[in-house]
Design an enzyme around this catalytic site. Sequence first.
Site, PDB file in Angstrom:
ATOM      1  CB  CYS A 435      -0.923  -0.006   1.217  1.00 33.90           C
ATOM      2  SG  CYS A 435      -2.287  -1.172   1.102  1.00 33.90           S
ATOM      3  CD  GLU A 437       2.618  -1.296   2.991  1.00 32.86           C
ATOM      4  OE1 GLU A 437       2.723  -2.417   2.478  1.00 32.86           O
ATOM      5  OE2 GLU A 437       1.760  -0.472   2.641  1.00 32.86           O
TER       6      GLU A 437
END
Length: 791
Positions: A435, A437
């Site tokens: 996502c 990170e």
Amino acid sequence: MATHGMNERIQKLRDISVNTPVHIDLERAKIETDFYRENDGKYSIPVMRAMVLKEYFSKKTLYFGDGELIVGEKGKDPQASPTFPELCCHSEEDMIVMSDRKLVSFHTTVEDRELQKKEIIPFWEGRTIREKILASMKPEWHECYEAGVFTEFMEQRGPGHTCGGEQVFTTGYMDYKAKIKETMDKLDWMNDPEAYDKNEELKAMDICCDAVIILGERYHKLALEKAEAETDPVRKAEILQIAKNLEVVPAHAPQTYWQAIQLYWFTHLAVTTELNPWDAFSPGRMDQHLIKYYEADTEAGILDDEKALELLECLWVKFYNQPAPVKVGITLKESATYTDFANINTGGVTPTGENGVNAVSYLILDCMDDMKLVQPNSNVTISKKTPQRFLRRACEISRKGWGQPAFYNTEAQIMELINAGKTLEDARRGGSSGCVETGAWGSEAYILTGYMNIPKIFQMTLFNGYDQVSGKQLGLKLGYAKDFKTYEELWDAFKKQLEYFVNIKIYGNNIIERIYAEFMPAPLLSVVTNDCISNAKDYNAGGARYNTNYIQGVGIGTVTDCLTSVKYNVFDEKNFTMDELIEAMEHNFEGYDYIYSLVTEKTPKYGNDDDYADDVMKQIFDLYHDTIVGRPNMKGGKYGIDMLPTTCHVYFGDVILATPNGRKAHKPVSEGISPEKAADVNGPTAVIKSCAKMDHLATSGTLLNQKFTPDVVAGEEGLAHMADLVRSYFAMDGHHIQFNIIDRATLIEAQKNPEEYKDLIVRVAGYSDFFRNLDKPLQDEIINRTEQSFS
């Protein structure tokens, strides 16, 4: 349905990919089970794992689709999802449920279910990693897990959420084998007590290289056979070129743009076949890795922009062909999607700090615009050096309303990595995957371990550690809300409860890390991750240059407004007592209109550039950060935090009753670092100012969603406002922002008539998905997000 793709070839390939139902493919499970049944115990665990990959790549059904220019599928055909019984062996009931459920279904046949029942389950029952994990946990862990205090990523998948560096586009597997042999030759058998273990790991890595080479050789042979049978001279020439490419890759370093893409794709298949490292494996800075091949090929006259784009679009289809492996139970609730989260960042800076936008960067933008696929997760990284033309082009695509690209702050990513101990060069080579990170691409094992339900922990703080939903005493007995005479007493209790639950989570993580290090190594992923070969250590055992674990915080917008509500209304303004608030919450605010009106409309809210609420947010963030960041993991690395939910904010809200901010029982909590739905009433600039008060550079990623109606970002003025918002947020060190450009009425109509809106894509959290694939609570959450305006 609209037609997408630059030409007839791409349109056909895309149509097959999008319209083929997702289905379970048990070929991998069958081959693996047969191999284990015959050979279990004959070899060391790393070697056994490598031999399974080699066996599968030696025997698997090969798919070579009509018109394909990039070859290779994880399963038998597009949209096939292999299973991983060594991690999680699905029950007979699972096989039926996953096939029959209305959303996120994985079709299974009667034959599949019979094979699972008669061969797969009998062998793997009692042997799986999932069973080892669950059997190793103490009762407190189980109670918290089952009640939704936190989730556990590794319960059904392997570690490996990561991203490839430059090597996955430049290094052939014979080159890796040479490095492995060199390390083997240097082992100190006289003095190193780990020499045997290191040798077994290196042997396993070497076998994995053979496995990928075998896959390439088999495809080479198949290509020659197909070329021999092909009557169309144009297609025949294409297939012969594919065969020629396969004479080079994956065994050797690529010589062309086309070969570099094919090499990466074989590595992607191998990593995601070896051990189900969902979130998937991502290609990193693909534009920067491909540019040297692009420039050489265009200069040589063997590549033009049309062909370069076509090859990218073929790759996009390949990404979309790979659904995430099936999930069941809580793991499905935490992430109710079969998107595989291959995240491509485009732009940013080079390893020497120069502007990283190049000709391939613009081709990638054209590709994502043309293809409009939810996978790969196509994003852009914007630095201070990024040309405005590139940012505007990305905004043009985003405002078309299908959720891509998302926008990342290059400088923030770099500083997050440096703050976490990476070198400047490795930080510049890094970026965001999954996502949002951040990791040092190609050099770091950065593993997401699960989500933490911060609002639920606060809710239990109000009830003496008791969970109203599960009916269990999960937390510490520190007193009821009415017992706290000051806000400081309440805060102290919340602090102790959070630390208590984090300790339970990390206790479980430590056990899980050791289980994977010992019983489920990933030698192929280790091959392509820097320093695993030279350290002769597995990716899952600390072999990478950097080894980081994350616990993702969920619901900071909700918990901020909860604490703010109590602080403001009970202790500061004394609008009502704590007993009155608790009574209203226990009745879901039904019949308590006065209190409900005060907490929803007359109380400071996060997301409005109001320091009263935003200071509470900073205190909560600092508490969460300080409770986790810097703790040691079991691989010689440390813990970090991300602030993201995937779809977990829906599940986490479902296990919480009404909260002090007026949120009704079982409704979703806030997603990412976004404010609560309808709480942010002062416009998008107020939102980014509030969010920027969080120390993004002390995290490894934060997620901010914004929603606009199409008219707000229309025309040159709208485009300029959108680009300026991105630049402004990033100037304040914001990590990430993404947009849903769609109006509420369209979403409501699409919810009522999904068949008429099959192509409608929305941004969910750190990914996009087809709106029709989302369950109703998640659809409702997206519908109810605040529609912002620049006026």
